[in-house]
Design an enzyme around this catalytic site. Structure first.
Site, PDB file in Angstrom:
ATOM      1  N   THR A  45      58.672  82.970  61.817  1.00  0.00           N
ATOM      2  CA  THR A  45      57.367  83.620  61.826  1.00  0.00           C
ATOM      3  C   THR A  45      56.591  83.143  60.596  1.00  0.00           C
ATOM      4  O   THR A  45      57.192  82.724  59.606  1.00  0.00           O
ATOM      5  CB  THR A  45      57.508  85.156  61.838  1.00  0.00           C
ATOM      6  OG1 THR A  45      58.231  85.562  60.680  1.00  0.00           O
ATOM      7  CG2 THR A  45      58.218  85.637  63.097  1.00  0.00           C
ATOM      8  N   GLY A  47      54.744  84.383  57.932  1.00  0.00           N
ATOM      9  CA  GLY A  47      55.007  84.919  56.586  1.00  0.00           C
ATOM     10  C   GLY A  47      56.426  84.656  56.117  1.00  0.00           C
ATOM     11  O   GLY A  47      56.664  84.374  54.940  1.00  0.00           O
ATOM     12  N   CYS A  48      57.360  84.726  57.031  1.00  0.00           N
ATOM     13  CA  CYS A  48      58.766  84.501  56.692  1.00  0.00           C
ATOM     14  C   CYS A  48      59.023  83.037  56.351  1.00  0.00           C
ATOM     15  O   CYS A  48      59.777  82.726  55.427  1.00  0.00           O
ATOM     16  CB  CYS A  48      59.655  84.934  57.849  1.00  0.00           C
ATOM     17  SG  CYS A  48      59.449  86.661  58.350  1.00  0.00           S
ATOM     18  N   SER A  49      58.400  82.141  57.102  1.00  0.00           N
ATOM     19  CA  SER A  49      58.642  80.706  56.919  1.00  0.00           C
ATOM     20  C   SER A  49      57.819  80.072  55.809  1.00  0.00           C
ATOM     21  O   SER A  49      58.257  79.108  55.194  1.00  0.00           O
ATOM     22  CB  SER A  49      58.357  79.954  58.223  1.00  0.00           C
ATOM     23  OG  SER A  49      59.352  80.246  59.177  1.00  0.00           O
TER      24      SER A  49
END
Length: 158
Positions: A45, A47-49
Site C-alpha cells: 500500500t 503509505g506502507c511502501s
C-alpha cells in the site's frame, strides 16, 4: 476485549515468515529479548511502501543500537508469500523480519484492527511497540488507525 497497553504481556499468536510452513509464535519471539514490532494495514500500500517500511529498514541499525533492540519485525494482514516478496523488494533481509498475520489473529488479539473494505476488510491498525521479555514497554497507535505520524521509525529518537 480491550486494546493492548503498556504493561500488558504480548499475546501468543502464530505469525508466518516466508511461507505457511514457517510458523512464528510472536510471544516466543519477544521472550527474553527486546523487540520492536510495527504493524501496517497492508503490504504494497502507498503509505506502507513509501514511508513506513522503508523508514524502519533505513534506520534498523541505528534503532537497534540506540534502543538496545534485538530484532525489528513488521506485521501485516497479508499472506506470508506477499510479505516475503515485499520485504525482498525493499531490502528488509537482516534488518526487518517480515511477518504475516493472514487471518488477523494477532491484530485481533491486540484489539488493533480496522475495517478497510477497499483493502479486503479487516486489517491491522498502524502501530509500533517495544516489547521487552514479552511485556509491552512502549506503544504508539495512529489515532485514526492508518495515518503516518506516531508509529514511524523517526518517532523512536532517543
Amino acid at each position: 476485549m480491550s486494546q493492548i497497553k503498556v504493561g500488558d504481556k504480548l499475546p501468543s499468536a502464530e505469525l508466518f515468515e516466508d511461507s505457511p510452513a514457517n510458523k512464528i509464535n510472536v510471544a516466543e519471539l519477544a521472550s527474553n529479548k527486546k523487540v520492536l514490532i510495527f504493524g501496517v494495514p497492508g503490504a504494497y500500500t502507498p503509505g506502507c511502501s513509501k514511508t513506513h517500511l522503508p523508514g524502519y529498514i533505513e534506520k534498523a541499525e541505528e534503532l537497534k543500537k540506540c534502543l538496545g533492540i534485538d530484532e525489528i519485525a513488521c506485521v501485516s494482514v497479508n499472506d506470508p508469500f506477499v510479505m516475503s516478496a515485499w520485504g525482498k523488494e525493499h531490502g528488509a533481509g537482516g534488518k526487518v523480519r517480515m511477518l504475516a498475520d493472514p487471518a488477523a489473529k494477532f491484530a485481533k488479539a491486540l484489539d488493533l484492527t480496522v475495517d478497510l473494505p477497499p483493502l479486503g476488510g479487516v486489517r491491522s491498525k498502524r502501530f509500533s511497540m517495544i516489547v521487552e521479555n514479552g511485556e509491552v514497554k512502549e506503544l504508539n497507535v495512529e489515532p485514526d488507525g492508518t495515518g503516518l505520524s506516531c508509529s514511524l521509525a523517526d518517532r523512536w529518537k532517543k
